[in-house]
Design a protein around this motif. Sequence first.
Motif, short mmCIF file in Angstrom:
data_model
loop_
_atom_site.label_atom_id
_atom_site.label_comp_id
_atom_site.label_asym_id
_atom_site.label_seq_id
_atom_site.Cartn_x
_atom_site.Cartn_y
_atom_site.Cartn_z
N LYS A 81 -3.34 -9.72 1.12
CA LYS A 81 -2.71 -9.28 -0.13
C LYS A 81 -2.98 -7.81 -0.39
O LYS A 81 -2.11 -7.06 -0.83
N GLN A 82 -4.22 -7.40 -0.13
CA GLN A 82 -4.58 -6.00 -0.33
C GLN A 82 -3.77 -5.09 0.59
O GLN A 82 -3.28 -4.04 0.18
N ALA A 83 -3.60 -5.53 1.84
CA ALA A 83 -2.81 -4.74 2.80
C ALA A 83 -1.35 -4.66 2.37
O ALA A 83 -0.72 -3.60 2.44
N ASP A 84 -0.81 -5.80 1.89
CA ASP A 84 0.58 -5.81 1.42
C ASP A 84 0.76 -4.88 0.23
O ASP A 84 1.76 -4.16 0.12
N SER A 85 -0.20 -4.92 -0.71
CA SER A 85 -0.12 -4.06 -1.90
C SER A 85 -0.16 -2.59 -1.50
O SER A 85 0.59 -1.76 -2.02
N ARG A 86 -1.06 -2.27 -0.54
CA ARG A 86 -1.16 -0.88 -0.09
C ARG A 86 0.13 -0.44 0.58
O ARG A 86 0.61 0.69 0.37
#
Length: 336
Positions: A284-289
Amino acid sequence: MRKQFLYIFLVLLVIQKIDAQTRGNKLGFIDMEYILQNVPDYTEAKVQLEQKAQKWKLEIDSKKIEINKLKEALKAEKALLTKELIDERETEISFLENENLEYQQKRFGANGDLIIQKSVLVKPIQDQVFTAVQDIAERLKYDFIFDKTSDLTMLFAAKRFDISDQVLRVLNRTEKREQLTKKQQKEAEARESKEDASDANPALAERQKFLDDKKVAREKVLEDRKLLQEQKKKEFDDKRKQLLEDREARKNGTVSANVKKEDTPTNLTGNNETKATADEAKQKQADSRAKVLEDRKKVFEDRKKVLEEKRKKILEDREAIKKAKEEKLKENTNNN
């Protein structure tokens, strides 16, 4: 000398006129139907008016049915009636038809109750809209603002010139401001100033939207991280509690060593779930970034496009001024 002075004066006058023309006028338009549909008072009153119109229509249809029944009865009994009775009934039917037609005109005619009540309903809101439009035009330096739904034919209108949402914001501000305290009014004024600045500068509004999206994405990442930490803490507390219970049980001699072996798969399952949750949070963090980077790239591209259009327009204006100067010089040369 006098001739040279006159020549310089004419050139300056032409340049000033061309500059005023190339600067262009600031245009905008509103969609009155869209605004009215989003004003709660108008929507409620419109529903009530439609209910009245439906009631009037039912009355007219009911009278038509009664008249048709009289016509059918006369047609069935015509052979048995005298000429005087037939004329009397036909006169009565004609009178009822004219009466129903007059009632229909009174309710739905060009100057009927429906049109009058619609005008009464729309007039106060139109006055508020016109006041809001004048305020926006003066504040944001508009030269012309049109109504899309009026008799003016608009073959094309870009969405960026539509100020209907700005008008709605002004109407909502006026309604809400009466119910706010002084502190809330100051906060609302600060928020309104930001909104007005965004309206006046589309590039600033786009940047603000990018920053808001970035903030939302960051808050989402922090929230996921917080949930993961809470879950890990809970698992650690549960494990610690279980160890204390096992130790206490061994002291009392009530639980065998097999219990610990049976707990091992459970602990492994818990560890697997923790790992899966951590992987999900990382994804999720990677997608948000990635989304933030994509939005930032889009903002840069839009800004580049706007700057390119401005540069192109400046070059065209310069070229137009240059051509005007050359034509004027040529004209003066021919005259001399």
